[in-house]
Design a protein around this motif. Sequence first.
Motif, PDB file in Angstrom:
ATOM      1  N   VAL A  72       0.858  -1.191   0.000  1.00  0.00           N
ATOM      2  CA  VAL A  72       0.000   0.000   0.000  1.00  0.00           C
ATOM      3  C   VAL A  72       0.893   1.239   0.000  1.00  0.00           C
ATOM      4  CG1 VAL A  72      -1.828   1.251   1.199  1.00  0.00           C
ATOM      5  CG2 VAL A  72      -1.796  -1.261   1.252  1.00  0.00           C
ATOM      6  N   PRO A  73       0.850   2.029  -1.078  1.00  0.00           N
ATOM      7  CA  PRO A  73       1.793   3.155  -1.183  1.00  0.00           C
ATOM      8  C   PRO A  73       1.553   4.282  -0.177  1.00  0.00           C
ATOM      9  CG  PRO A  73       0.356   3.066  -3.107  1.00  0.00           C
ATOM     10  CD  PRO A  73       0.044   1.863  -2.271  1.00  0.00           C
ATOM     11  N   ASP A  74       0.305   4.635   0.081  1.00  0.00           N
ATOM     12  CA  ASP A  74      -0.001   5.752   0.976  1.00  0.00           C
ATOM     13  C   ASP A  74      -1.199   5.421   1.855  1.00  0.00           C
ATOM     14  OD1 ASP A  74       1.916   7.755   0.028  1.00  0.00           O
ATOM     15  OD2 ASP A  74       0.744   7.705  -1.823  1.00  0.00           O
ATOM     16  N   TRP A  75      -1.115   5.883   3.089  1.00  0.00           N
ATOM     17  CA  TRP A  75      -2.175   5.661   4.069  1.00  0.00           C
ATOM     18  C   TRP A  75      -2.714   7.005   4.551  1.00  0.00           C
ATOM     19  CZ3 TRP A  75      -3.673   0.710   5.311  1.00  0.00           C
ATOM     20  CH2 TRP A  75      -2.804  -0.328   4.974  1.00  0.00           C
ATOM     21  N   LEU A  76      -3.972   7.010   4.943  1.00  0.00           N
ATOM     22  CA  LEU A  76      -4.593   8.189   5.539  1.00  0.00           C
ATOM     23  C   LEU A  76      -5.131   7.827   6.913  1.00  0.00           C
ATOM     24  CD1 LEU A  76      -6.771   9.419   2.519  1.00  0.00           C
ATOM     25  CD2 LEU A  76      -4.584  10.385   3.283  1.00  0.00           C
ATOM     26  N   ALA A  77      -4.873   8.675   7.903  1.00  0.00           N
ATOM     27  CA  ALA A  77      -5.501   8.519   9.209  1.00  0.00           C
ATOM     28  C   ALA A  77      -6.969   8.935   9.072  1.00  0.00           C
ATOM     29  CB  ALA A  77      -4.788   9.388  10.239  1.00  0.00           C
ATOM     30  N   VAL A  78      -7.794   8.524  10.018  1.00  0.00           N
ATOM     31  CA  VAL A  78      -9.235   8.798   9.938  1.00  0.00           C
ATOM     32  C   VAL A  78      -9.541  10.287   9.715  1.00  0.00           C
ATOM     33  CG1 VAL A  78     -11.413   8.703  11.235  1.00  0.00           C
ATOM     34  CG2 VAL A  78      -9.926   6.686  11.124  1.00  0.00           C
ATOM     35  N   PRO A  79      -8.903  11.218  10.443  1.00  0.00           N
ATOM     36  CA  PRO A  79      -9.204  12.638  10.174  1.00  0.00           C
ATOM     37  C   PRO A  79      -8.868  13.056   8.736  1.00  0.00           C
ATOM     38  CG  PRO A  79      -8.060  12.404  12.266  1.00  0.00           C
ATOM     39  CD  PRO A  79      -8.008  11.064  11.591  1.00  0.00           C
ATOM     40  N   ASP A  80      -7.828  12.465   8.159  1.00  0.00           N
ATOM     41  CA  ASP A  80      -7.459  12.779   6.772  1.00  0.00           C
ATOM     42  C   ASP A  80      -8.473  12.209   5.784  1.00  0.00           C
ATOM     43  OD1 ASP A  80      -5.140  14.106   7.663  1.00  0.00           O
ATOM     44  OD2 ASP A  80      -4.038  12.211   7.717  1.00  0.00           O
ATOM     45  N   VAL A  81      -9.011  11.031   6.093  1.00  0.00           N
ATOM     46  CA  VAL A  81     -10.061  10.444   5.248  1.00  0.00           C
ATOM     47  C   VAL A  81     -11.291  11.347   5.300  1.00  0.00           C
ATOM     48  CG1 VAL A  81     -11.592   8.467   4.903  1.00  0.00           C
ATOM     49  CG2 VAL A  81      -9.221   8.091   5.590  1.00  0.00           C
ATOM     50  N   ALA A  82     -11.635  11.814   6.498  1.00  0.00           N
ATOM     51  CA  ALA A  82     -12.790  12.703   6.656  1.00  0.00           C
ATOM     52  C   ALA A  82     -12.620  13.955   5.804  1.00  0.00           C
ATOM     53  CB  ALA A  82     -12.964  13.071   8.132  1.00  0.00           C
TER      54      ALA A  82
END
Length: 120
Positions: free
Chosen positions: A11-21
């Motif tokens: 998985v190249p990039d991840w987002l924390a929950v606030p970033d997904v929001a």
Amino acid sequence: MDTPAELDALVPDWLAVPDVAEALGVDVVKVRSLLRERQLLSTRRGERNVVSVPADFVVDGAIVKGLPGLITLLSDSGYDDEAALRWMFTPDDSLPGTPVQALRENRGTEVKRRAQALAF
């Protein structure tokens, strides 16, 4: 439990929950609801065990078309979240690319066909 290095490598990039929001234009409570409803998948990562969602699951302010259905298909085939993430991000020369790339390129029919075949 930390995410296995293999999954982090896929998985190249991840987002924390606030970033997904922020990416979806919704609040954090809505993202947590989407995770519970299995519209998105997440895993815990890093030293602080942060709930993280692959960045590739969001495009143009929306969840990638076909992703919730694919999650359901993989779950029905016995895949846990980690195995489903691994499958979605593992390159497949016959697609070509990864299943997530195919979804993002609106080639979801073939991805779903492959996911259905996993159950047999």
